[in-house]
Design a protein around this motif. Structure first.
Motif, PDB file in Angstrom:
ATOM      1  N   PHE A 204       0.834  -1.203   0.000  1.00 54.06           N
ATOM      2  CA  PHE A 204       0.000   0.000   0.000  1.00 54.06           C
ATOM      3  C   PHE A 204       0.868   1.253   0.000  1.00 54.06           C
ATOM      4  N   SER A 205       1.917   1.245   0.800  1.00 56.64           N
ATOM      5  CA  SER A 205       2.776   2.421   0.890  1.00 56.64           C
ATOM      6  C   SER A 205       3.455   2.710  -0.445  1.00 56.64           C
ATOM      7  N   ALA A 206       3.860   1.657  -1.150  1.00 57.42           N
ATOM      8  CA  ALA A 206       4.454   1.846  -2.470  1.00 57.42           C
ATOM      9  C   ALA A 206       3.429   2.428  -3.437  1.00 57.42           C
ATOM     10  N   TRP A 207       2.176   1.975  -3.334  1.00 56.99           N
ATOM     11  CA  TRP A 207       1.108   2.526  -4.184  1.00 56.99           C
ATOM     12  C   TRP A 207       0.928   4.017  -3.920  1.00 56.99           C
ATOM     13  N   VAL A 208       0.924   4.420  -2.650  1.00 57.64           N
ATOM     14  CA  VAL A 208       0.775   5.837  -2.311  1.00 57.64           C
ATOM     15  C   VAL A 208       1.903   6.650  -2.944  1.00 57.64           C
ATOM     16  N   ARG A 209       3.124   6.173  -2.825  1.00 56.91           N
ATOM     17  CA  ARG A 209       4.256   6.927  -3.375  1.00 56.91           C
ATOM     18  C   ARG A 209       4.181   7.012  -4.898  1.00 56.91           C
ATOM     19  N   ARG A 210       3.760   5.931  -5.548  1.00 56.93           N
ATOM     20  CA  ARG A 210       3.628   5.964  -7.010  1.00 56.93           C
ATOM     21  C   ARG A 210       2.518   6.906  -7.445  1.00 56.93           C
ATOM     22  N   ARG A 211       1.431   6.932  -6.695  1.00 55.85           N
ATOM     23  CA  ARG A 211       0.233   7.710  -7.070  1.00 55.85           C
ATOM     24  C   ARG A 211       0.384   9.204  -6.776  1.00 55.85           C
ATOM     25  N   THR A 212       1.365   9.548  -5.955  1.00 48.30           N
ATOM     26  CA  THR A 212       1.538  10.928  -5.506  1.00 48.30           C
ATOM     27  C   THR A 212       2.693  11.574  -6.259  1.00 48.30           C
ATOM     28  N   PRO A 213       2.445  12.648  -7.034  1.00 47.31           N
ATOM     29  CA  PRO A 213       3.544  13.283  -7.749  1.00 47.31           C
ATOM     30  C   PRO A 213       4.724  13.675  -6.861  1.00 47.31           C
ATOM     31  N   ALA A 214       4.443  14.027  -5.599  1.00 49.71           N
ATOM     32  CA  ALA A 214       5.536  14.367  -4.685  1.00 49.71           C
ATOM     33  C   ALA A 214       6.368  13.146  -4.312  1.00 49.71           C
ATOM     34  N   GLY A 215       5.830  11.938  -4.560  1.00 47.49           N
ATOM     35  CA  GLY A 215       6.594  10.723  -4.367  1.00 47.49           C
ATOM     36  C   GLY A 215       6.777  10.288  -2.926  1.00 47.49           C
ATOM     37  N   ARG A 216       5.918  10.754  -2.039  1.00 48.48           N
ATOM     38  CA  ARG A 216       6.063  10.396  -0.624  1.00 48.48           C
ATOM     39  C   ARG A 216       4.738  10.555   0.100  1.00 48.48           C
ATOM     40  N   TRP A 217       4.680  10.015   1.308  1.00 46.52           N
ATOM     41  CA  TRP A 217       3.582  10.305   2.218  1.00 46.52           C
ATOM     42  C   TRP A 217       3.735  11.740   2.719  1.00 46.52           C
TER      43      TRP A 217
END
Length: 253
Positions: A204-217
């Protein structure tokens, strides 16, 4: 170089609901560091006392249940009598319950609705009744990325946050003519103790980073700048708007 005076909120009094920990505590810290007298709210007296001890400046506590209308009325009245008129209200109290929609119980539906949406109506109505009489005030409703988009398993949460977005606009329509600005702050995926299980879920955390242009939580402190803008005179002609602080997630497919 000094900060522009439009952003100066020193000497103001702010109430932050649900501020014993997590995002609420981070927002309260930001207001305290900006020179506000901050009133922390929650139901746990001990947790609020611990939170208050962590913050700089003049920090008070107000223990009341934001889902209980009479308790809200008494709590706001007592806070203003003890601390002074509220200039800023941050409706942050909220919760998450995850389950497939077909399995979501009536009890849990009403619980999440009361906590995430009804509380903002009750506290906002009580605070705005006083702010409109004084001719000024700032109300910031903490909405969510899920005020716009949703994923499986969190439909009730998204419904409450979508409702909060529209309540924000309705509050603007009713109270804007009396000098009160009401806006929404929409966090994306923010790393807190409550989201720790998601952060530590590798997939899930990898999905968040991929989906977020900023690349992080996001971090709780990422929300403070937007809050200070919406709480200050810099936003006096901004009303009924949503400011998403999500690393760009709502803008991309």
């Amino acid at each position: 170089m000094t900060a522009h005076p439009l952003f100066d909120i020193s000497g103001r009094t702010a109430l932050v609901t649900g501020s014993g920990r997590g995002i609420g505590l981070a927002l309260a810290r930001g207001l305290a560091e900006a020179g506000c007298t901050v009133v922390l709210n929650g139901r746990d007296t001990g947790r609020l006392a611990e939170a208050a001890a962590e913050l700089p400046g003049d920090v008070r506590t107000a223990v009341f249940d934001v889902t209980d209308g009479p308790a809200v009325a008494a709590g706001i009245a007592e806070a203003e009598e003890r601390v002074g008129p509220l200039d800023i209200l941050v409706n942050n109290a909220g919760m998450q319950l995850r389950a497939p929609l077909l399995e979501f119980t009536d009890r849990d539906w009403h619980r999440i609705l009361d906590t995430n949406l009804t509380s903002a109506f009750l506290v906002g109505r009580e605070a705005a009744g006083r702010m409109t009489e004084r001719g000024h005030g700032k109300i910031i409703n903490i909405c969510s990325l899920q005020s716009e988009v949703v994923r499986p398993g969190i439909a009730p949460y998204a419904a409450t946050k979508g409702g909060l977005k529209m309540l924000t606009k309705g509050m603007c329509a009713d109270w804007g003519p009396y000098g009160v600005q009401v806006n929404g702050l929409g966090p994306g995926y923010i790393e807190t103790e409550l989201t720790r299980p998601l952060v530590t879920d590798g997939e899930f955390s990898a999905w968040v980073r991929r989906r977020t242009p900023a690349g992080r939580w996001g971090l709780p402190r990422d929300l403070v700048g937007g809050l200070l803008f919406l709480a200050s005179a810099a936003s006096d002609f901004v009303n009924g708007q949503m400011l998403y602080v999500d690393g760009g997630m709502t803008s991309v497919l």
